[in-house]
Design a protein around this motif. Structure first.
Motif, PDB file in Angstrom:
ATOM      1  N   HIS A  82      -4.972  45.925  23.017  1.00 33.81           N
ATOM      2  CA  HIS A  82      -3.969  44.982  22.511  1.00 33.81           C
ATOM      3  C   HIS A  82      -3.283  44.177  23.616  1.00 33.81           C
ATOM      4  O   HIS A  82      -2.894  43.043  23.407  1.00 33.81           O
ATOM      5  N   ASP A  83      -3.146  44.754  24.778  1.00 31.89           N
ATOM      6  CA  ASP A  83      -2.454  44.029  25.851  1.00 31.89           C
ATOM      7  C   ASP A  83      -3.407  43.517  26.923  1.00 31.89           C
ATOM      8  O   ASP A  83      -2.976  43.217  28.040  1.00 31.89           O
TER       9      ASP A  83
ATOM     10  N   LYS B   1      -2.655  40.628  29.197  1.00 26.29           N
ATOM     11  CA  LYS B   1      -1.692  40.744  30.308  1.00 26.29           C
ATOM     12  C   LYS B   1      -2.384  40.665  31.660  1.00 26.29           C
ATOM     13  O   LYS B   1      -1.720  40.624  32.697  1.00 26.29           O
TER      14      LYS B   1
ATOM     15  N   HIS C 174       0.338  36.466  26.534  1.00 26.13           N
ATOM     16  CA  HIS C 174      -0.660  37.542  26.630  1.00 26.13           C
ATOM     17  C   HIS C 174      -1.287  37.838  25.272  1.00 26.13           C
ATOM     18  O   HIS C 174      -2.458  38.209  25.193  1.00 26.13           O
TER      19      HIS C 174
ATOM     20  N   HIS D 139      -0.390  42.001  17.378  1.00 26.68           N
ATOM     21  CA  HIS D 139       0.602  43.082  17.457  1.00 26.68           C
ATOM     22  C   HIS D 139       2.027  42.593  17.693  1.00 26.68           C
ATOM     23  O   HIS D 139       2.965  43.373  17.612  1.00 26.68           O
ATOM     24  N   HIS D 140       2.208  41.283  18.004  1.00 28.30           N
ATOM     25  CA  HIS D 140       3.571  40.758  18.143  1.00 28.30           C
ATOM     26  C   HIS D 140       3.947  39.833  16.981  1.00 28.30           C
ATOM     27  O   HIS D 140       4.961  39.152  17.041  1.00 28.30           O
TER      28      HIS D 140
ATOM     29  N   ASP E 257       3.852  49.728  19.124  1.00 27.69           N
ATOM     30  CA  ASP E 257       4.171  48.995  20.357  1.00 27.69           C
ATOM     31  C   ASP E 257       5.688  48.970  20.594  1.00 27.69           C
ATOM     32  O   ASP E 257       6.167  49.225  21.697  1.00 27.69           O
TER      33      ASP E 257
HETATM   34 FE   FE2 Z   1       1.905  43.072  23.845  1.00 27.92          FE
END
Ligand code: FE2
Ligand code: FE2
Length: 835
Positions: free
Chosen positions: A295-296, A299, A438, A465-466, A494
């Motif tokens: 998910h990240d 980044k 990200h 996810h955000h 998260d």
């Molecule tokens: Fe995130």
């Protein structure tokens, strides 16, 4: 040769085809030949369809022995470094020995070295075959001078066995590499009563063909597994690399994976409420897990100094120190200016009064500066909210100037002012955009990867996810129905991880109660899914996670009641239960009171073993109550953690005894909320289903459709993880008027069966995920609970696994058929139970 001849028609004109009289066809192949052809075809399909390496290996050795009527067999595999042959399966009928594979018995024999003292090990027959690729067929190993058979001789001396004929065949894969060796012992002449004979050449050819097919299947299975392992290892190393960028968010991804999977599994376990119809199958769970891991990933392009920005003035380094030094410099400037004006006053003959006034002015200026310095430093703290007044004051300070070397400079630069004016947190608008980037980068990166079909939604889940339910999230501003449940689960995971993380530089570890409170606000604001939020809290999952990850000083009182809505609570005996029942009802429990302990025991045992492990039983902590408990202990596997003892004044002995037996606890009557809540949470969280029994399935039947025979013939549900088997059953039953439905694993089968009516279920036994035995038990349990007539449940057993048939009957199947099976065999069995 002309084209006609190639087609076998020669030069004579083709005869007009004449239709056969139905039922008169005499097959060119004998029944024996047909049986064996069928069998080899089935073996070939089974080999190519088997994904479990252990079962595959077992199947290989079994089939090789079946072809040659060998009494014993050993399968060796070349180890990874190609230095040894490892024993992987060992079978001997006479000695009743089964080791390795699915037997669960470990083989403790040392591996066979391929090289000894730098030279090829040709004295051992298995290593010789692995090295040379030759087939070795020996009539009597005792008379062989070519190889060293001291091992088998010793074994024979110790056990009374007689090793005689031996066939050793290399397993060569499609790349011509020898990956293993098949060693068969003591061919039996079944027609002559089972005496030991040589391995005949015609059987050798068949085994050699099987060995090469098996090697190819094994290589394929290993390759698939290796690729999967490689994929996961690669993903984990990327996740680790992202976390390495920032020492402060280390473990975030891992923990988001943990929380997401905890929530998804809990959803699978429950059968009531908003998630009663939701079930993630194995592929969907894997898809979610991968999404959480990835998910990240976006980044990777986010600069560390933005991710880790601990204070408002931080860039690549924290500029707070620079600003502090500047204020020290300004202070020195004021002092210098003061001294200079005093020197000037003295030169002009000023008196003590005038000098004192200058000193006082200086002191005032320094005092003001010191206050401004402290204020600026306080603005740099991420926790300080910047009100309009504070921003105005800061702006006032920033515009002040001081002079160095004749140059006039501001107290604060433009960029410093911009950062210090951040109202909440440490990020400016543009830095926030960099961070938020990200999520879309995660989507961009992942959508470029060719995920297989079953993982195709990973990019969508991972990059959402955000997103927030009210549409205020990023990167796409998705809302409501646009947001898949998987993304909602990850959003809660998260946020909760970030709130409770104990290692962030810019905030103190948050107490659990505060994290729960904030999560509640986010639910209210429609930032997170309210149902996922409620499940996470009321099931106690948040506490389970907190116990694993949080510092002890983060724990404080959290006002979340246990959720007993799906649980039947039985209170046995007599007493003052008013407070207890009132509390349990508030928490949603379904109550049963049974004054007679004898009846309570019967009801408890009856419930266990059908499908009510959800039951919580309160038992009086007196002699009779303890006797009941000891009888329940005798029931192997009884969920003791769902028993609670009660008494007006429980003593230490009661508590100790309860602890020893693994009970949920002992409570004092009248029940205190806190004590009761602790016990209820321990039951809710400690609940583990007994193998194969998913109580959630028991209640699913409420919605079962009774659409019996509405549109034609009897309905049959076929459950097997092998597409080949499903295809064969469909083909064999095609000309009958059956309505067929299919499921690929046990769980899918149980789900299908409990939702729709079927007149028969045909189901494999060793299925991946929930196996057939567990599924059969779940089906029978469900039938018992929902008072449904038991369905004829036919097993497709593996003939190479001993007792598979008996095991299936024990698990609740009605009858079984062994693989490979022929059409007449299947039809005979089906028609025996369905007409
Ligand atoms: Fe995130
Ligand atoms: Fe994250």
């Amino acid at each position: 040769m002309g084209d006609d001849e190639k087609q076998g028609q020669g030069t004579t004109p083709p005869e007009k085809p004449v239709a056969c009289v139905p039922g008169t066809r005499v097959d060119r192949l004998s029944a024996f030949q047909l049986y064996h052809l069928n069998k080899y075809a089935e073996i070939g399909m089974a080999l190519s369809g088997e994904a479990n390496v252990n079962r595959l290996l077992e199947m290989i050795i079994h089939e090789a022995r079946a072809i040659t009527d060998a009494d014993a067999g050993t399968l060796y595999l070349v180890n990874e470094d190609a230095t040894h042959l490892d024993f992987v399966i060992l079978q001997n009928d006479t000695m009743n020995t089964r080791m390795g594979g699915t037997s669960g018995v470990e083989i403790n024999l040392p591996p066979v070295p391929l090289m000894v003292d730098g030279k090829a090990n040709r004295s051992n027959v298995s290593s010789h075959v692995a090295l040379t690729g030759e087939i070795v067929n020996i009539a009597d190993v005792y008379e062989s001078e070519e190889f060293d058979f001291t091992g088998p001789r010793k074994y024979d001396e110790a056990t009374g066995y007689r090793s005689k004929s031996m066939l050793v065949i290399p397993m060569r894969n499609h790349e011509n590499d020898i990956i293993g060796v098949l060693q068969l012992l003591n061919a039996q002449d079944i027609a002559a009563g089972g005496c030991i004979t040589e391995f005949s050449d015609d059987r050798v050819v068949l085994v050699a063909s099987l060995a090469s097919q098996a090697a190819a299947a094994l290589t394929k299975t290993r390759l698939i597994k290796d690729l999967k392992d490689l994929f996961y290892a690669f993903i984990k190393s990327i996740a680790n690399a992202i976390e390495e960028k920032s020492p402060y968010t280390g473990g975030h991804i891992n923990r988001v994976v943990d929380i997401s999977m905890m929530i998804a599994r809990r959803i699978n376990e429950i059968d009531d409420g908003p998630f009663s119809e939701v079930h993630f199958n194995e592929d969907e769970l894997e898809e979610l897990k991968l999404s959480a891991w990835l998910h990240d990933i976006g980044k990777i392009i986010t600069p560390e100094w933005v991710v880790d920005k601990a204070s408002k003035l931080q860039t690549i380094y924290d500029r707070a120190e620079l600003v502090a030094l500047r204020f020290d410099l300004i202070s020195k400037c004021i002092e210098t200016e003061c001294l200079a004006s005093k020197a000037e006053q003295l030169a002009l003959g000023a008196g003590p009064q005038a000098l004192a006034e200058t000193d006082a002015r200086c002191a005032d200026a320094l005092q003001e500066l010191s206050e401004e310095r402290a204020f600026v430093m306080s603005c740099n703290e991420p926790g300080e909210f910047m009100s309009d007044e504070r921003i105005e004051r800061l702006k006032g300070i920033a515009t002040k100037t001081y002079e160095v070397n004749g140059e006039e400079r501001p107290y604060l630069t433009e960029n410093e002012l911009l950062n210090l004016c951040i109202r909440k947190g440490t990020l400016t608008g543009s830095e926030r955009e960099i961070i938020e980037d990200h999520a879309s980068m995660t989507g961009t990166m992942l959508s470029e990867l060719p995920f297989p079909k079953k993982l195709s939604r990973v990019p969508e889940y991972a990059s959402s996810h955000h997103e927030k339910l009210d549409g205020s999230g990023y990167p796409q501003g998705l809302k409501d129905d646009d947001l898949p449940l998987q993304a909602r689960i990850m959003a809660v995971a998260d946020i909760f991880e970030a709130l409770t993380a104990k290692d962030r530089p810019y905030k103190k570890p948050m107490p659990l109660s505060q994290a729960v409170k904030i999560l509640g606000f986010m639910k209210k604001d429609r930032h997170i899914d309210p149902e996922v939020h409620d499940l996470f809290l009321s099931s106690g999952l948040f506490r389970e996670y907190a116990e694993m990850e949080l510092n002890p000083d983060q724990f404080d009182e959290v006002d979340v009641p246990p959720d007993l809505t799906m649980r039947t609570v039985l209170i046995a005996g007599v007493g003052d239960f008013e407070a207890l029942t009132e509390r349990l009802l508030t928490w949603g429990a379904d109550l049963e009171l049974e004054p007679s302990l004898g009846k309570a025991e019967l009801a408890t045992i009856e419930a266990y073993g059908t499908c009510k492990p959800y039951r919580i039983v309160f038992i009086p902590a007196d002699d009779q109550g303890w006797k009941l408990v000891s009888q329940l202990v005798d029931n192997e596997g009884f969920p003791m953690h769902s028993l609670v003892m009660f008494s007006d004044a429980p003593d230490d002995e009661d508590r100790l005894y309860a602890q020893t037996l693994g009970l949920a606890g002992v409570i004092a009557l009248p029940a205190q909320e806190q004590e009761l809540s602790a016990v209820a949470f321990s039951i809710v969280n400690g609940h583990r289903y007994s193998e194969g029994v998913n109580p959630a399935l028991c209640l699913m039947g409420k919605a079962r459709l009774r659409a019996k025979n509405e549109d034609g013939g009897p309905s049959i549900l076929v459950v097997d993880d092998s597409a080949n088997t499903r295809m064969l059953v469909k083909y064999y039953l095609a000309d009958k008027h059956y309505r067929l439905a299919f499921a690929e694993n046990g769980r899918g089968g149980v789900e299908a069966y409990t939702k729709s009516h079927f007149d028969m279920v045909i189901m494999g036994t060793h299925l991946t995920g929930m196996d057939g035995f567990a599924a059969a038990r779940a089906i029978r349990n469900w039938e018992g609970e929902s008072k449904t007539q038991p369905v004829p449940l036919l097993a497709i057993t593996a003939h190479y696994i001993p007792d598979d048939g008996q095991r299936s009957l024990d698990a609740g199947y009605t009858d079984y058929i062994e693989r490979p099976f022929t059409k007449p065999k299947l039809l005979k069995l089906v028609e025996q139970y369905i007409r």
